[in-house]
Design an enzyme around this catalytic site. Structure first.
Site, PDB file in Angstrom:
ATOM      1  CE  LYS A   1      -7.267   1.197   3.669  1.00  0.00           C
ATOM      2  NZ  LYS A   1      -6.067   1.546   4.464  1.00  0.00           N
TER       3      LYS A   1
ATOM      4  CD  GLU B   1      -2.645   0.979   2.731  1.00  0.00           C
ATOM      5  OE1 GLU B   1      -3.558   1.792   2.925  1.00  0.00           O
ATOM      6  OE2 GLU B   1      -2.373   0.034   3.516  1.00  0.00           O
TER       7      GLU B   1
ATOM      8  CB  CYS C   1      -4.628  -2.117   3.875  1.00  0.00           C
ATOM      9  SG  CYS C   1      -3.869  -2.319   5.507  1.00  0.00           S
TER      10      CYS C   1
END
Length: 274
Positions: A115, A46, A149
């Site tokens: 995200k 990330e 994540c």
């Protein structure tokens, strides 16, 4: 029928935080090493090009999805013939997103994912949440999906990918200690309960007050580990056997045995205490 495989390289390492030039130089080196190992796809952590826990530098280093950093990654991909997944802060008007970009082996942009589940004050203070739950692209005839994540810690996004036909779910990560249950326990379960391949690629260094956990993994549809990193910097290379999905689902398919009519309440907000 020929066996369908995709060779992937997991890059558990990053350049200096806040220094995209260093990150790009390192990415070029890792992409060449991946190419030498016969990899079709290189996956980094990330925010791999800038760093994650970098405060105001997130906004300063943010670029459009077709910005200078993306162009340089495209050149690295085309020069090495390896597709690349990298993370960076994406600027779109006044908003900044925590984005991962999939670049094809010819340098073409294949997919960009923002995200959707933001973790804690660090994420929420720096980024706007994305709103596209499933982003996919085809690479060498394989359907890839992207998450970032914290997204993978929720069962719903991974199940949405499985239902949409994702065969390899790619999850760049910046997971810190002490949360090793995520790579060691949650990630294998996500692969097993959806019977897909899952590549979870984490950082392994220290950044500000965060110590990253490493423990990157490539997990097969039966929950077994194809690749597993330790706590230090590594480049792991392994094959994704796409036939393993059909074999895992042949005797018992969680997707086929679902009863969606019973689950409607899962899509509603949790009732709030008065």
């Amino acid at each position: 029928m020929a066996r369908r495989t995709l060779r992937v390289a997991l890059d558990q390492g990053t350049g200096r935080s806040g220094d995209p030039a260093d990150a790009l130089a390192r990415l070029s080196d890792r992409a060449r090493a991946a190419a030498d190992a016969g990899a079709d796809l290189l996956i980094g952590p990330e925010m791999s090009l800038t760093g994650y826990n970098i405060g105001a530098d997130v906004a300063r280093l943010a670029e459009p999805v077709d910005g200078r950093l993306a162009a340089q990654v495209a050149r690295i991909a085309a020069d090495t013939g390896v597709a690349i997944v990298h993370g960076f802060p994406e600027r779109d008007g006044d908003a900044v997103y925590n984005t991962v970009l999939l670049t094809g082996p010819d340098g073409a942009r294949l997919a960009a994912y923002r995200k959707t589940h933001l973790f804690g004050d660090l994420d929420r203070g720096a980024f706007a949440p994305g709103d596209a739950p499933v982003v996919q692209a085809d690479l060498n005839g394989v359907r890839l999906g992207l998450l970032v994540c914290y997204d993978v810690e929720f069962p719903e996004p991974v199940r949405a990918h499985a239902l949409a036909g994702t065969e390899l779910l790619v999850v760049p990560t910046a997971l810190m200690l002490p949360y090793t249950d995520v790579p060691d326990r949650i990630v294998p379960v996500r692969a097993l309960e959806n019977q897909i391949h899952l590549a979870y690629v984490n950082r392994c260094d220290t950044e500000g007050d965060l110590r990253y956990a490493g423990r990157s993994a490539l997990v097969a549809p039966d929950g077994t580990e194809t690749l597993r990193a330790g706590a230090g910097e590594e480049l792991l290379v392994g094959d994704v056997d796409l036939g393993a999905i059909a074999r895992a689902r042949e005797g018992q398919s969680y997707l086929d045995d679902r009863r969606p009519g019973l689950y409607g309440s899962l899509s509603r907000d949790r009732a709030r205490a008065r």
